[in-house]
Write a protein that holds these residues in place. Structure first.
Motif, PDB file in Angstrom:
ATOM      1  N   ARG A 120       4.904   3.251   6.305  1.00  0.00           N
ATOM      2  CA  ARG A 120       4.649   4.089   5.132  1.00  0.00           C
ATOM      3  C   ARG A 120       5.383   3.558   3.903  1.00  0.00           C
ATOM      4  O   ARG A 120       4.846   3.570   2.785  1.00  0.00           O
ATOM      5  N   ALA A 123       3.552   0.400   2.690  1.00  0.00           N
ATOM      6  CA  ALA A 123       2.274   0.797   2.085  1.00  0.00           C
ATOM      7  C   ALA A 123       2.507   1.456   0.729  1.00  0.00           C
ATOM      8  O   ALA A 123       1.741   1.246  -0.222  1.00  0.00           O
ATOM      9  N   GLY A 127       1.035   0.118  -2.744  1.00  0.00           N
ATOM     10  CA  GLY A 127       0.124   1.039  -3.409  1.00  0.00           C
ATOM     11  C   GLY A 127      -1.298   0.934  -2.892  1.00  0.00           C
ATOM     12  O   GLY A 127      -1.641   0.032  -2.124  1.00  0.00           O
ATOM     13  N   PRO A 128      -2.161   1.860  -3.311  1.00  0.00           N
ATOM     14  CA  PRO A 128      -3.561   1.831  -2.874  1.00  0.00           C
ATOM     15  C   PRO A 128      -4.282   0.606  -3.436  1.00  0.00           C
ATOM     16  O   PRO A 128      -3.968   0.125  -4.525  1.00  0.00           O
ATOM     17  N   GLY A 129      -5.227   0.114  -2.659  1.00  0.00           N
ATOM     18  CA  GLY A 129      -5.973  -1.052  -3.098  1.00  0.00           C
ATOM     19  C   GLY A 129      -5.096  -2.269  -3.253  1.00  0.00           C
ATOM     20  O   GLY A 129      -5.188  -3.011  -4.241  1.00  0.00           O
ATOM     21  N   GLY A 153      -4.672   1.268   5.296  1.00  0.00           N
ATOM     22  CA  GLY A 153      -4.754   1.718   3.911  1.00  0.00           C
ATOM     23  C   GLY A 153      -5.645   0.851   3.048  1.00  0.00           C
ATOM     24  O   GLY A 153      -5.662   1.015   1.819  1.00  0.00           O
ATOM     25  N   GLY A 154      -6.358  -0.092   3.672  1.00  0.00           N
ATOM     26  CA  GLY A 154      -7.314  -0.907   2.928  1.00  0.00           C
ATOM     27  C   GLY A 154      -6.821  -2.271   2.493  1.00  0.00           C
ATOM     28  O   GLY A 154      -7.564  -3.015   1.860  1.00  0.00           O
TER      29      GLY A 154
END
Length: 499
Positions: A120, A123, A127-129, A153-154
């Motif tokens: 976590r 991640a 960050g996202p993306g 998370g991508g």
């Protein structure tokens, strides 16, 4: 009635127990297989065993040559062991000093209790993306399954080391296997490298060259880079990585964001201590006087290299291991792999059966402490050793691996003894105690065994016992009993003709 006194001992259950090989010490759901069961496929792969044996012999030779070239190898070994022992004894103060100095140098330090929290934290940093993330070879990253957390998370996590690239292409879990044979490495790289020719040669130089060209692009295009650490220097808040390829060095310089994930056990007091460890590591890993590539960094430098530098310090069972007076010495490990190169068990099985990125003798000593010994696989690891002592003799930081394994074996036995459902070996021991505590029972059992054994024997040998007992005859034959037992011969007066 108790098993020791009751007439109805579970012999049939003992024989049937061979079908429950994956069961844990308390009879719970099987889970991952025990080491011995997982090793069957590896032992049956003759080509892979030959490749591992040849690679181990080459590494042993190089390391022996390097140790012999050292003016005072035993003195260096004592100093390296002292560095690691002092570091663990003063761990709390050193970690606080590392955080303070790393922060002052421009890095951000994060703390994680376990693998889930570490995932976590990383991640959250990215960050996202997150896009393309280059991941250097690291036992800690593999142990914590950081790849899985980021991919969930991508993020697109790409291995940045040749061995990891081959492992991922072949679908091998955990870390990077050692001792690839050329044909399999060529096949894996031909499928993993974009645009690779079907005629890619099996020559090691050509394979490494093709992989290097691809991995360079991975590192240059990545938005972020993930690394492990061989040492964290409390004196300056610096991170040090020793490697043979140089992928970590490029990964620590090119991307905008650099994230290092390290166990709290990696901290050392000063740069002078790192110098001792680097020399001991290199002599044991490659035989060279110093590591081929030693990279260090301590924070962000405006306009030069990564502009965000993060260090994630992870516990994940290390404080529990630290509290074990005998087992804590496994935390001294500097990941030189010397113990793997001399281990007869590891040479024949490779990484896979250990089920973790910490493999070989040190993995058998460390993983049960980090994860506990309730699961079948972790409980079996301390027994994945001949206790020949070679691993302890070559360890550059003085880890007495056989002593740790013996301590863990005792722990596993105690846990099984306390389980509500006795394990098969416990049933066997209780049954033997009941039989041997009475002369008449013992005599009847002996005669029954002799009759059965003569029927089962072929050429004077018993090659397969039934059920759980069959594990003993998997690697050895059992001599058939003599025509006349010693007891009968003695009762008959002990004449020469009766023998």
């Amino acid at each position: 009635m108790s098993p020791q006194t009751g007439p109805g001992l579970p012999w049939a259950r003992l024989l049937r127990a061979g079908a429950r090989r994956g069961a844990g010490p308390d009879g719970a759901a099987p889970g991952p297989p025990r080491f011995a069961d997982a090793a069957r496929d590896a032992l049956a792969d003759t080509d892979a065993r030959r490749s591992r044996a040849a690679a181990a012999e080459a590494r042993r030779t190089a390391a022996a040559r390097g140790r012999a070239a050292e003016d005072d190898w035993e003195g260096l070994r004592r100093r390296a062991a002292d560095v690691r022992a002092r570091s663990l004894d003063d761990l709390e103060r050193l970690l606080v000093a590392f955080e303070k100095n790393a922060t002052a140098a421009g890095a951000r330090v994060h703390w994680a209790r376990d693998a889930a929290e570490a995932g976590r934290v990383v991640a959250g940093i990215l960050g996202p993306g997150a896009g393309a993330v280059a991941r250097s070879s690291s036992a800690t990253l593999g142990e914590l399954r950081i790849d899985e957390a980021l991919r969930g998370g991508g993020a697109e996590v790409r291995p940045a080391a040749v061995a990891d690239l081959i492992a991922e292409a072949r679908g091998d879990g955990g870390g990077a296997p050692r001792g690839h044979d050329r044909a399999r490495a060529r096949a894996a790289l031909a499928g993993a490298l974009p645009g690779a020719s079907a005629e890619l040669p099996a020559d090691p130089g050509a394979l490494v060259g093709a992989a290097r060209d691809y991995l360079r692009e991975v590192l240059l295009e990545a938005r972020a880079s993930l690394t492990g650490a061989n040492a964290l220097v409390a004196e300056t808040g610096g991170v040090a990585v020793m490697e043979s390829e140089g992928n970590v060095r490029l990964g620590a310089a090119a991307p905008r964001t650099l994230v290092t994930v390290a166990g709290i056990d990696k901290v050392v007091p000063a740069w002078s201590d790192l110098a001792v460890l680097a020399r001991a590591w290199s002599r044991s890993a490659t035989g060279a006087p110093m590591p081929p590539v030693l990279s260090t960094w301590s924070g962000a430098v405006p306009g030069d290299g990564p502009q965000e530098v993060h260090v994630v310090l992870v516990d994940a069972g290390r404080t529990r291991a630290l509290a074990d007076r005998t087992g804590r010495q496994a935390l001294r490990c500097i990941r030189c792999t010397a113990c793997m190169d001399v281990c007869p068990v590891y040479e024949r099985t490779g990484d896979g059966p250990y089920g973790a990125v910490h493999t070989g003798p040190i993995g058998a000593a460390l993983v049960p402490q980090l994860r506990g010994t309730r699961a079948a696989r972790e409980a079996s690891l301390p027994f994945a050793s001949t206790l020949c002592g070679a691993c302890g003799q070559v360890c550059p930081v003085g880890v007495d691996i056989p002593a740790v394994l013996l301590e863990l074996r005792a722990r596993v036995v105690d846990e099984r003894r306390a389980a509500p459902v006795p394990p098969p070996e416990g049933v066997a021991a209780q049954s033997a105690e009941w039989v041997m505590s009475d002369e008449r029972r013992y005599r009847k059992a002996q005669r029954a065994w002799e009759r059965w054994a003569r029927v089962a024997a072929r050429g004077g040998r018993i090659r397969r016992l039934p059920g759980l007992l069959g594990r003993w005859t998997e690697a050895r034959d059992l001599p058939a009993p003599p025509r006349r037992s010693f007891r009968d011969w003695w009762t008959g007066g002990g004449s020469a003709e009766g023998r």
